[in-house]
Design a protein around this motif. Structure first.
Motif, PDB file in Angstrom:
ATOM      1  N   VAL A  22       0.821  -1.206   0.000  1.00 10.57           N
ATOM      2  CA  VAL A  22       0.000   0.000   0.000  1.00 10.57           C
ATOM      3  C   VAL A  22       0.858   1.259   0.000  1.00 10.57           C
ATOM      4  O   VAL A  22       2.063   1.197   0.215  1.00 10.57           O
ATOM      5  CB  VAL A  22      -0.908   0.035   1.255  1.00 10.57           C
ATOM      6  CG1 VAL A  22      -1.862  -1.148   1.280  1.00 10.57           C
ATOM      7  CG2 VAL A  22      -0.072   0.071   2.529  1.00 10.57           C
ATOM      8  N   THR A  23       0.191   2.383  -0.187  1.00 12.52           N
ATOM      9  CA  THR A  23       0.799   3.694   0.014  1.00 12.52           C
ATOM     10  C   THR A  23       0.101   4.329   1.211  1.00 12.52           C
ATOM     11  O   THR A  23      -1.134   4.320   1.290  1.00 12.52           O
ATOM     12  CB  THR A  23       0.622   4.583  -1.230  1.00 12.52           C
ATOM     13  OG1 THR A  23       1.243   3.928  -2.340  1.00 12.52           O
ATOM     14  CG2 THR A  23       1.254   5.952  -1.024  1.00 12.52           C
ATOM     15  N   VAL A  24       0.883   4.851   2.133  1.00  8.14           N
ATOM     16  CA  VAL A  24       0.314   5.530   3.305  1.00  8.14           C
ATOM     17  C   VAL A  24      -0.156   6.902   2.845  1.00  8.14           C
ATOM     18  O   VAL A  24       0.624   7.693   2.335  1.00  8.14           O
ATOM     19  CB  VAL A  24       1.365   5.672   4.433  1.00  8.14           C
ATOM     20  CG1 VAL A  24       0.771   6.425   5.625  1.00  8.14           C
ATOM     21  CG2 VAL A  24       1.891   4.309   4.853  1.00  8.14           C
ATOM     22  N   ARG A  25      -1.444   7.191   2.992  1.00  4.83           N
ATOM     23  CA  ARG A  25      -2.007   8.474   2.569  1.00  4.83           C
ATOM     24  C   ARG A  25      -2.100   9.463   3.714  1.00  4.83           C
ATOM     25  O   ARG A  25      -1.934  10.657   3.512  1.00  4.83           O
ATOM     26  CB  ARG A  25      -3.377   8.285   1.932  1.00  4.83           C
ATOM     27  CG  ARG A  25      -3.298   7.560   0.619  1.00  4.83           C
ATOM     28  CD  ARG A  25      -2.469   8.353  -0.366  1.00  4.83           C
ATOM     29  NE  ARG A  25      -2.241   7.573  -1.577  1.00  4.83           N
ATOM     30  CZ  ARG A  25      -1.286   7.806  -2.429  1.00  4.83           C
ATOM     31  NH1 ARG A  25      -0.439   8.783  -2.236  1.00  4.83           N
ATOM     32  NH2 ARG A  25      -1.150   7.071  -3.489  1.00  4.83           N
ATOM     33  N   ASP A  51      -3.822   3.176   0.784  1.00  2.76           N
ATOM     34  CA  ASP A  51      -4.505   2.751  -0.431  1.00  2.76           C
ATOM     35  C   ASP A  51      -3.582   1.902  -1.285  1.00  2.76           C
ATOM     36  O   ASP A  51      -2.377   1.911  -1.122  1.00  2.76           O
ATOM     37  CB  ASP A  51      -5.104   3.927  -1.201  1.00  2.76           C
ATOM     38  CG  ASP A  51      -4.082   4.816  -1.885  1.00  2.76           C
ATOM     39  OD1 ASP A  51      -2.981   4.355  -2.208  1.00  2.76           O
ATOM     40  OD2 ASP A  51      -4.389   5.985  -2.116  1.00  2.76           O
ATOM     41  N   GLY A  52      -4.228   1.136  -2.155  1.00  2.00           N
ATOM     42  CA  GLY A  52      -3.501   0.230  -3.030  1.00  2.00           C
ATOM     43  C   GLY A  52      -4.453  -0.339  -4.051  1.00  2.00           C
ATOM     44  O   GLY A  52      -5.474   0.276  -4.372  1.00  2.00           O
ATOM     45  N   ASP A  53      -4.164  -1.546  -4.529  1.00  5.11           N
ATOM     46  CA  ASP A  53      -5.022  -2.190  -5.521  1.00  5.11           C
ATOM     47  C   ASP A  53      -6.451  -2.279  -5.001  1.00  5.11           C
ATOM     48  O   ASP A  53      -6.693  -2.798  -3.910  1.00  5.11           O
ATOM     49  CB  ASP A  53      -4.530  -3.608  -5.837  1.00  5.11           C
ATOM     50  CG  ASP A  53      -3.239  -3.617  -6.630  1.00  5.11           C
ATOM     51  OD1 ASP A  53      -2.870  -2.560  -7.185  1.00  5.11           O
ATOM     52  OD2 ASP A  53      -2.598  -4.686  -6.689  1.00  5.11           O
ATOM     53  N   GLY A  54      -7.394  -1.765  -5.760  1.00  2.00           N
ATOM     54  CA  GLY A  54      -8.808  -1.912  -5.447  1.00  2.00           C
ATOM     55  C   GLY A  54      -9.427  -0.776  -4.643  1.00  2.00           C
ATOM     56  O   GLY A  54     -10.617  -0.567  -4.699  1.00  2.00           O
ATOM     57  N   VAL A  78       8.821   3.824   9.127  1.00  3.92           N
ATOM     58  CA  VAL A  78       8.297   3.164   7.928  1.00  3.92           C
ATOM     59  C   VAL A  78       6.939   3.735   7.534  1.00  3.92           C
ATOM     60  O   VAL A  78       6.678   3.973   6.357  1.00  3.92           O
ATOM     61  CB  VAL A  78       8.181   1.641   8.160  1.00  3.92           C
ATOM     62  CG1 VAL A  78       7.565   0.938   6.971  1.00  3.92           C
ATOM     63  CG2 VAL A  78       9.540   1.045   8.482  1.00  3.92           C
ATOM     64  N   LEU A  79       6.057   3.938   8.514  1.00  3.29           N
ATOM     65  CA  LEU A  79       4.691   4.403   8.243  1.00  3.29           C
ATOM     66  C   LEU A  79       4.642   5.927   8.224  1.00  3.29           C
ATOM     67  O   LEU A  79       4.325   6.580   9.214  1.00  3.29           O
ATOM     68  CB  LEU A  79       3.724   3.852   9.292  1.00  3.29           C
ATOM     69  CG  LEU A  79       3.535   2.339   9.291  1.00  3.29           C
ATOM     70  CD1 LEU A  79       2.652   1.905  10.441  1.00  3.29           C
ATOM     71  CD2 LEU A  79       2.956   1.867   7.964  1.00  3.29           C
ATOM     72  N   LYS A  80       4.965   6.486   7.053  1.00  3.26           N
ATOM     73  CA  LYS A  80       4.958   7.928   6.845  1.00  3.26           C
ATOM     74  C   LYS A  80       4.139   8.235   5.598  1.00  3.26           C
ATOM     75  O   LYS A  80       4.130   7.429   4.658  1.00  3.26           O
ATOM     76  CB  LYS A  80       6.378   8.453   6.651  1.00  3.26           C
ATOM     77  CG  LYS A  80       7.244   8.322   7.876  1.00  3.26           C
ATOM     78  CD  LYS A  80       8.615   8.897   7.615  1.00  3.26           C
ATOM     79  CE  LYS A  80       9.434   8.830   8.895  1.00  3.26           C
ATOM     80  NZ  LYS A  80      10.720   9.478   8.748  1.00  3.26           N
ATOM     81  N   PRO A  81       3.468   9.374   5.554  1.00  5.85           N
ATOM     82  CA  PRO A  81       2.681   9.728   4.366  1.00  5.85           C
ATOM     83  C   PRO A  81       3.519   9.672   3.092  1.00  5.85           C
ATOM     84  O   PRO A  81       4.651  10.145   3.053  1.00  5.85           O
ATOM     85  CB  PRO A  81       2.227  11.162   4.660  1.00  5.85           C
ATOM     86  CG  PRO A  81       2.192  11.226   6.148  1.00  5.85           C
ATOM     87  CD  PRO A  81       3.369  10.393   6.599  1.00  5.85           C
ATOM     88  N   GLY A  82       2.940   9.033   2.076  1.00  5.52           N
ATOM     89  CA  GLY A  82       3.612   8.896   0.790  1.00  5.52           C
ATOM     90  C   GLY A  82       4.485   7.669   0.671  1.00  5.52           C
ATOM     91  O   GLY A  82       4.894   7.306  -0.423  1.00  5.52           O
ATOM     92  N   ALA A  83       4.757   6.995   1.784  1.00  2.00           N
ATOM     93  CA  ALA A  83       5.623   5.810   1.757  1.00  2.00           C
ATOM     94  C   ALA A  83       4.884   4.612   1.171  1.00  2.00           C
ATOM     95  O   ALA A  83       3.717   4.370   1.479  1.00  2.00           O
ATOM     96  CB  ALA A  83       6.101   5.483   3.160  1.00  2.00           C
ATOM     97  N   LYS A  84       5.578   3.854   0.326  1.00  2.00           N
ATOM     98  CA  LYS A  84       5.038   2.595  -0.186  1.00  2.00           C
ATOM     99  C   LYS A  84       5.553   1.492   0.726  1.00  2.00           C
ATOM    100  O   LYS A  84       6.764   1.341   0.900  1.00  2.00           O
ATOM    101  CB  LYS A  84       5.459   2.356  -1.630  1.00  2.00           C
ATOM    102  CG  LYS A  84       4.786   1.143  -2.222  1.00  2.00           C
ATOM    103  CD  LYS A  84       4.922   1.106  -3.713  1.00  2.00           C
ATOM    104  CE  LYS A  84       4.148  -0.100  -4.227  1.00  2.00           C
ATOM    105  NZ  LYS A  84       3.903  -0.030  -5.636  1.00  2.00           N
ATOM    106  N   ARG A 133       7.081  -3.015   6.288  1.00  2.00           N
ATOM    107  CA  ARG A 133       8.428  -2.790   5.771  1.00  2.00           C
ATOM    108  C   ARG A 133       8.316  -1.964   4.506  1.00  2.00           C
ATOM    109  O   ARG A 133       7.325  -2.046   3.777  1.00  2.00           O
ATOM    110  CB  ARG A 133       9.174  -4.083   5.516  1.00  2.00           C
ATOM    111  CG  ARG A 133       8.613  -4.932   4.408  1.00  2.00           C
ATOM    112  CD  ARG A 133       9.517  -6.138   4.116  1.00  2.00           C
ATOM    113  NE  ARG A 133       8.891  -7.079   3.254  1.00  2.00           N
ATOM    114  CZ  ARG A 133       8.853  -6.970   1.919  1.00  2.00           C
ATOM    115  NH1 ARG A 133       9.388  -5.946   1.323  1.00  2.00           N
ATOM    116  NH2 ARG A 133       8.259  -7.903   1.180  1.00  2.00           N
ATOM    117  N   ALA A 134       9.340  -1.168   4.254  1.00  2.00           N
ATOM    118  CA  ALA A 134       9.369  -0.327   3.055  1.00  2.00           C
ATOM    119  C   ALA A 134       9.485  -1.210   1.817  1.00  2.00           C
ATOM    120  O   ALA A 134      10.105  -2.262   1.850  1.00  2.00           O
ATOM    121  CB  ALA A 134      10.534   0.639   3.128  1.00  2.00           C
TER     122      ALA A 134
END
Length: 116
Positions: free
Chosen positions: A45-48, A63-66, A84-90, A112-113
């Protein structure tokens, strides 16, 4: 006092994030909102957004697939996963399908990144 950080908008489909999980027939994939409470799920996912709450725990949107899903991170896990859990991070997340209030939520206990 909550600290809110976010990146660009998430897609409009709540709970439709496709997640992987173990089922009776092996590895399976379906939308998060179609999994049962207590199921351990994994998704890339990407952290929004992420809100760090006064008690040290956090909540946000990935968010991510679907589509997207709401997530929660307990204080002990948030401290370990803060880098690891920062906005914009995949990231690849692993957590349990739980209810927080009456809201279906991924309670993240590992992340994990992921290389973009």
């Amino acid at each position: 006092m909550a600290t809110r950080t976010s990146s660009p908008t998430a897609p409009a489909t709540s709970g439709a994030l496709l997640v992987d999980f173990d089922s009776v027939i092996g590895q399976d994939r379906k939308p998060f909102d179609a999994t049962k409470l207590g199921t351990t799920v994994t998704a890339t996912v990407t952290v929004r957004s992420i809100d760090v709450l006064a008690g040290g725990h956090a909540r946000g949107i990935v968010d991510g697939d679907g589509g997207y899903a709401i997530f929660y991170v307990a204080r002990g896990f948030r401290i370990v996963l803060a880098d690891v859990l920062k906005p914009g991070a995949k990231v690849k997340i692993r957590g349990a399908h739980e209810l927080h209030g009456m809201i279906p939520t991924i309670s993240i206990f590992a992340a994990r990144a992921v290389d973009a």
